[in-house]
Design an enzyme around this catalytic site. Sequence first.
Site, short mmCIF file in Angstrom:
data_model
loop_
_atom_site.label_atom_id
_atom_site.label_comp_id
_atom_site.label_asym_id
_atom_site.label_seq_id
_atom_site.Cartn_x
_atom_site.Cartn_y
_atom_site.Cartn_z
N ARG A 164 31.72 32.83 36.49
CA ARG A 164 31.68 33.35 37.86
C ARG A 164 30.88 34.65 37.93
O ARG A 164 30.23 34.93 38.94
CB ARG A 164 33.09 33.54 38.39
CG ARG A 164 33.81 32.21 38.64
CD ARG A 164 35.29 32.42 38.89
NE ARG A 164 35.50 33.34 40.00
CZ ARG A 164 36.67 33.97 40.21
NH1 ARG A 164 37.69 33.77 39.39
NH2 ARG A 164 36.80 34.78 41.24
N TYR A 193 30.85 23.57 31.96
CA TYR A 193 31.25 23.98 33.30
C TYR A 193 30.14 23.67 34.29
O TYR A 193 28.96 23.71 33.96
CB TYR A 193 31.57 25.48 33.35
CG TYR A 193 32.94 25.83 32.84
CD1 TYR A 193 34.04 25.86 33.71
CD2 TYR A 193 33.15 26.12 31.50
CE1 TYR A 193 35.30 26.18 33.24
CE2 TYR A 193 34.42 26.44 31.02
CZ TYR A 193 35.48 26.46 31.90
OH TYR A 193 36.74 26.76 31.43
N ASP A 213 41.20 29.35 35.80
CA ASP A 213 41.87 30.34 36.65
C ASP A 213 42.33 29.72 37.97
O ASP A 213 42.00 28.57 38.29
CB ASP A 213 40.90 31.50 36.96
CG ASP A 213 40.62 32.35 35.75
OD1 ASP A 213 41.43 32.35 34.80
OD2 ASP A 213 39.56 33.02 35.74
N ARG A 254 41.52 27.07 29.74
CA ARG A 254 42.49 27.56 30.71
C ARG A 254 41.74 28.02 31.97
O ARG A 254 41.15 29.09 31.99
CB ARG A 254 43.29 28.73 30.14
CG ARG A 254 44.17 28.37 28.96
CD ARG A 254 44.88 29.60 28.43
NE ARG A 254 45.78 29.26 27.32
CZ ARG A 254 46.50 30.17 26.66
NH1 ARG A 254 46.40 31.46 26.99
NH2 ARG A 254 47.29 29.80 25.67
#
Length: 259
Positions: free
Chosen positions: A202, A111, A52, A50
């Site tokens: 992040r 990622y 952001d 999921r």
Amino acid sequence: MSRFALKVEYHGKPFAGWQRQRDQPSVQGAIEAALARLEPREHTIAAAGRTDAGVHALGQVAHCDLTKDWSPFRLMEALNYHLKPLPVAIVDCAMVADDWHARFSALERQYKFRLLMRRAPATHDAGLVWQVPHLLDISAMQAAAEYLVGLHDFTTFRSSICQSASPVKTLDALAITRLDGPGGPEVRFDLRARSFLHNQVRSIVGTLERVGRGAWAPGDVKSALEACDRARCGPVCPPCGLYLAGALYPHDPFLSAQA
């Protein structure tokens, strides 16, 4: 009823994230609306991760269940037609077993983060990179990153609203490389893990940028990790440079479909 795996690419800027929301645009909502154009009813799809608001995807994986006799190619073409003009594309499609699940069958998520090092504003890559006006020390950042690889309590790098049952995760890999792209020098962060905490990537990238510009020593990252204190984290970097690059499964459904 047949189950299909979908490989999805999207630009995250127009969306409030992957997950369907009642009053805001989402990638999940866009795909479910396109499915409803093909088979008029409510559709619920699941995804590998999921993302952001503002986060992009190169290889998000989702699955859907359909009653009609669709070939994967025809389904991909039809969905892409109904997704226009949104920046969402189904780049591959495959029929899978009824118990295959985009989220629960996944062994790993991958990622990628792009950081552009230049003073002039980004033009072609605007909204696709995090931009800083100074060069970064790649070696120092990689040295700091080594403290984060492996099994750790990542409370320091976890959002305060994270819903995961435990902050303990295994980060399988964190590689940092410099590339000379057409827009200028970039730093690429490649991270792999079975699962990630909310804002973990992040938070890590924002902290490592501090090391790269000399504000932190590599050992400060080790101390921050061991503190298990969110207040010890560096700044959380913006979402625009983050991409869900792919998901790994015991048997790649897309490779199987091409065989």
